[in-house]
Write a protein that holds these residues in place. Structure first.
Motif, PDB file in Angstrom:
ATOM      1  N   VAL A   1     -65.671  61.685  64.190  1.00  0.00           N
ATOM      2  CA  VAL A   1     -66.805  61.866  65.093  1.00  0.00           C
ATOM      3  C   VAL A   1     -67.977  60.662  64.941  1.00  0.00           C
ATOM      4  N   LEU A   2     -68.168  60.371  63.797  1.00  0.00           N
ATOM      5  CA  LEU A   2     -69.451  59.211  63.803  1.00  0.00           C
ATOM      6  C   LEU A   2     -68.666  58.024  64.023  1.00  0.00           C
ATOM      7  N   ALA A   3     -67.277  57.791  63.755  1.00  0.00           N
ATOM      8  CA  ALA A   3     -66.732  56.533  64.079  1.00  0.00           C
ATOM      9  C   ALA A   3     -66.531  56.280  65.717  1.00  0.00           C
ATOM     10  N   VAL A   4     -66.283  57.275  66.334  1.00  0.00           N
ATOM     11  CA  VAL A   4     -66.181  57.205  67.693  1.00  0.00           C
ATOM     12  C   VAL A   4     -67.405  57.267  68.496  1.00  0.00           C
ATOM     13  N   LEU A   5     -68.386  57.809  67.925  1.00  0.00           N
ATOM     14  CA  LEU A   5     -69.951  57.672  68.303  1.00  0.00           C
ATOM     15  C   LEU A   5     -70.410  56.329  68.299  1.00  0.00           C
TER      16      LEU A   5
ATOM     17  N   VAL B   1     -71.530  54.284  71.369  1.00  0.00           N
ATOM     18  CA  VAL B   1     -73.168  54.094  71.578  1.00  0.00           C
ATOM     19  C   VAL B   1     -73.537  53.037  70.649  1.00  0.00           C
ATOM     20  N   LEU B   2     -73.380  52.832  69.366  1.00  0.00           N
ATOM     21  CA  LEU B   2     -74.229  52.178  68.654  1.00  0.00           C
ATOM     22  C   LEU B   2     -73.637  50.694  68.987  1.00  0.00           C
TER      23      LEU B   2
ATOM     24  N   LEU C   1     -78.697  59.770  71.804  1.00  0.00           N
ATOM     25  CA  LEU C   1     -79.255  58.132  71.946  1.00  0.00           C
ATOM     26  C   LEU C   1     -79.368  57.782  73.500  1.00  0.00           C
ATOM     27  N   PRO C   2     -77.979  58.172  73.956  1.00  0.00           N
ATOM     28  CA  PRO C   2     -78.028  57.514  75.483  1.00  0.00           C
ATOM     29  C   PRO C   2     -78.944  58.360  76.332  1.00  0.00           C
ATOM     30  N   MET C   3     -79.450  59.248  76.073  1.00  0.00           N
ATOM     31  CA  MET C   3     -80.703  59.923  76.948  1.00  0.00           C
ATOM     32  C   MET C   3     -81.859  58.969  76.994  1.00  0.00           C
ATOM     33  N   LEU C   4     -82.053  58.093  76.147  1.00  0.00           N
ATOM     34  CA  LEU C   4     -83.342  57.404  76.048  1.00  0.00           C
ATOM     35  C   LEU C   4     -82.622  55.877  76.666  1.00  0.00           C
ATOM     36  N   LEU C   5     -81.594  55.591  76.810  1.00  0.00           N
ATOM     37  CA  LEU C   5     -81.115  54.473  77.522  1.00  0.00           C
ATOM     38  C   LEU C   5     -81.040  54.201  78.925  1.00  0.00           C
ATOM     39  N   PRO C   6     -81.497  53.525  79.632  1.00  0.00           N
ATOM     40  CA  PRO C   6     -81.381  53.303  81.002  1.00  0.00           C
ATOM     41  C   PRO C   6     -79.703  53.005  81.302  1.00  0.00           C
TER      42      PRO C   6
ATOM     43  N   LEU D   1     -69.260  55.164  80.955  1.00  0.00           N
ATOM     44  CA  LEU D   1     -69.907  56.489  81.604  1.00  0.00           C
ATOM     45  C   LEU D   1     -69.542  57.877  80.493  1.00  0.00           C
ATOM     46  N   THR D   2     -68.513  57.717  79.967  1.00  0.00           N
ATOM     47  CA  THR D   2     -68.310  58.785  78.642  1.00  0.00           C
ATOM     48  C   THR D   2     -69.516  58.837  77.906  1.00  0.00           C
ATOM     49  N   ALA D   3     -70.023  57.460  77.328  1.00  0.00           N
ATOM     50  CA  ALA D   3     -71.039  57.313  76.418  1.00  0.00           C
ATOM     51  C   ALA D   3     -72.442  57.893  77.036  1.00  0.00           C
ATOM     52  N   ALA D   4     -72.496  57.269  78.358  1.00  0.00           N
ATOM     53  CA  ALA D   4     -73.792  57.750  78.880  1.00  0.00           C
ATOM     54  C   ALA D   4     -73.937  59.386  79.152  1.00  0.00           C
ATOM     55  N   THR D   5     -72.957  59.869  79.309  1.00  0.00           N
ATOM     56  CA  THR D   5     -72.983  61.519  79.744  1.00  0.00           C
ATOM     57  C   THR D   5     -72.823  62.208  78.485  1.00  0.00           C
ATOM     58  N   LEU D   6     -72.603  61.501  77.123  1.00  0.00           N
ATOM     59  CA  LEU D   6     -72.642  62.249  76.036  1.00  0.00           C
ATOM     60  C   LEU D   6     -73.692  63.462  75.723  1.00  0.00           C
ATOM     61  N   PRO D   7     -74.938  63.164  76.193  1.00  0.00           N
ATOM     62  CA  PRO D   7     -76.077  63.803  75.765  1.00  0.00           C
ATOM     63  C   PRO D   7     -75.750  65.429  76.501  1.00  0.00           C
ATOM     64  N   TYR D   8     -75.400  65.287  77.760  1.00  0.00           N
ATOM     65  CA  TYR D   8     -75.192  66.581  78.454  1.00  0.00           C
ATOM     66  C   TYR D   8     -74.003  67.260  77.786  1.00  0.00           C
TER      67      TYR D   8
END
Length: 566
Positions: free
Chosen positions: A15-19, A23-24, A404-409, A442-449
């Motif tokens: 999971v960490l590798a995917v994230l 994201v990172l 983290l993506p929740m904080l990123l425009p 889009l997958t990364a951006a919607t991860l928080p939800y």
């Protein structure tokens, strides 16, 4: 060695590798590509700096602050009425107050133009000018309409957060104050508002972050009169090939959002008297509004109708009327189904005659479905890693990366993906212009939800069930498929719906990452509007709304079947 034998270590590392990849890595890449670059000096200190950064920054801060204040005032007002008073039609108003966020902001911006657009920038005027009214430039274009439209879009966020906080206010506090003779105003300003300060700050922070990162509204209402925000300036730099300057603006935009959110958290950290739930508290009687009951109900209903039903009706009428200045006469289906005619709409065929539309529908549906599945799969795995296994450091890191993506425009996030995946990486080809890059971003951006939905779902499933299956020899993915997915189906359906609806209405990310061979509906609507074809833009926007409604109804039907007894 005991640490290496911990249950869930390998899946958590996966999971960490995917994230990290989603994201990172893009964020580190965008920072690395600007280190030592002259773009920093160009953006911050050159003779171009006022136009590149400082004026857009001032506009961004003005828009964000005004939207945050407006959303807290309107959202808090409606939340107080629905939660704490004897207002009639409370449930109806509460439901309608959550709907504006489901309507894309560019839809509300188009509806604003249908009413208030004047002829300053050329093209057709709006309805009010067509009726002979003078519409000043400040009302038709620029900061004022941008702020109003964004408040209409984001106040639902503040309402949701504040209503939840007000619902937990200890009724004994209000009853005790009333028994001592305190007036309704004193109770509101002396008791209720202080104890829901965290919710007010949270709602304002969310509205601010959404406003400063929003691209569609300032682009449609500001760019025609050269009113720039950081998001529109960033898009302009990437579009004309000045990518390094665009990346610097993306970093600065992220910094602005993070700074404001950090200030809100610091203010909260300085206050400790926010406790509103005790062991003996209960919900007191609702505050009686007296003669103000129906006038306040009318105001609340008007706010909800103006921000939900009215924009849709205006878009529908404007998609049928040849001119926005005569909105309710001469209706025609040409903008929907008409063939190309040089004497009409500059030869543009109706949207269903445009070969790009069918492609855009399938690309939008395909990307939306794929992102919904991928984001919720990653979100579910992240939720398991952070709530069930709780491996020191690793689980907390996964939790932070998931949110983290929740904080990123969004538009800054799109720029980061161009920086990393827009060029070849070793044997892997460049992904720029492909649906895969769009789907990954889009997958990364919607991860928080997805992570939040996954955590709520996993919390309802006893860990003893999973442990019993593990002791019988069932592998990790076997347990996921046989136990977690069936038991979590209701929550997962909600997560899939939320992700899908947010994806098909997204413009901030896709406007940077789409390509002509992979059009999507939101960009098609924006391009129509930018070229002055407002009727066509309205029609495409209504199509997006129709897909959202159909998806919502389908999800509700599926959840209803899951809830029905066998």
């Amino acid at each position: 060695m005991d640490f290496l034998r911990r249950p869930g270590l390998v899946p958590t590392l996966g999971v960490l590798a995917v994230l990290a990849a989603l994201v990172l890595a893009p964020l580190l890449t965008i920072m690395g590509q600007t280190l030592g670059s002259a773009a920093w000096g160009d953006v911050l200190a050159s003779r171009l700096a006022p136009n590149l950064f400082w004026r857009p920054l001032a506009n961004t801060m003005l828009v964000g602050s005004a939207v945050a204040l407006g959303c807290v005032l309107i959202g808090g007002f409606l939340a107080w009425l629905v939660t704490m008073t004897d207002l009639p039609l409370r449930r109806v108003i509460g439901f309608m107050a959550t709907l504006p966020f489901m309507i894309p902001s560019f839809a509300t911006a188009l509806a604003w133009g249908t009413l208030f657009r004047n002829d300053r920038t050329g093209g057709g005027a709006g309805l009010l000018q067509g009726l002979g009214l003078h519409i000043p430039d400040w009302l038709a274009w620029g900061i004022v309409p941008t702020v109003i439209v964004l408040i209409a879009h984001y106040y639902a966020l503040a309402f949701t957060v504040i209503a939840a906080a007000l619902g937990s206010v200890n009724g004994d506090l209000v009853q005790a104050a009333a028994m001592t003779g305190a007036s309704r105003r004193r109770i509101l300003f002396g008791i209720v508002l202080p104890v829901v300060t965290p919710a007010l700050l949270a709602g304002g922070s969310l509205a601010f972050a959404g406003a400063v990162s929003n691209f569609a509204t300032p682009a449609l209402l500001g760019l025609p009169v050269r009113m720039q925000t950081l998001s529109t300036r960033l898009f302009g730099m990437i579009e004309i090939g000045q990518t390094e300057r665009g990346y610097v603006l993306a970093i600065l935009l992220i910094a602005v959002s993070a700074l404001f959110l950090g200030i809100g958290n610091r203010l909260l950290a300085g206050r400790r008297s926010f406790a509103t739930i005790t062991g003996k508290g209960g919900r007191g009687t609702r505050m009686a509004l007296g003669r103000a009951k129906w006038p306040l109900c009318a105001v609340a209903l008007a706010l909800c109708l103006v921000t939900t039903i009215l924009p849709i009706l205006l878009l529908l009428a404007a998609s049928l009327a040849p001119q926005s200045s005569a909105l309710f006469s001469g209706w025609t289906l040409h903008f929907w189904t008409g063939a190309a005619d040089p004497a009409f709409a500059r030869g543009q065929p109706g949207i269903f005659q445009n070969p790009q539309l069918l492609t855009a529908i399938w690309v939008t549906l395909g990307v939306g479905a794929a992102v919904a599945v991928a984001a919720n799969a990653v979100g579910l795995l992240t939720a398991i890693a952070t709530t069930r296994w709780r491996i020191p450091f690793l689980s907390e890191t996964a939790n932070q990366l998931g949110f983290l993506p929740m904080l990123l425009p969004g538009i800054a996030f799109g720029a980061a993906y161009i920086a990393l995946y827009g060029a070849p990486i070793g044997p892997f080809p460049a992904l720029y212009g492909t649906p895969l890059l769009l789907g990954l971003a889009l997958t990364a951006a919607t991860l928080p939800y997805a992570v939040q939905t996954g955590r709520a779902t996993i919390a309802q499933i006893s860990g003893e069930i999973d442990e019993a299956a593990r002791m019988t020899g069932a592998g990790f993915f076997r347990r996921i498929g046989a136990i977690t997915l069936p038991l979590a189906s209701r929550g997962l359906i909600a997560g899939l719906l939320l992700t899908f609806v947010s994806v098909i209405g997204d413009l901030a990310i896709v406007v940077l990452l789409y390509a002509p061979q992979t059009p999507v509906l939101s960009v098609l609507s924006y391009r129509y509007a930018s070229d002055g074809f407002h009727q066509f833009a309205n029609a495409v926007t209504l199509l997006i709304l129709a897909i959202s409604v159909i998806a919502t109804l389908a999800a509700n039907m599926l959840r209803g079947r899951k809830e029905s007894p066998e």
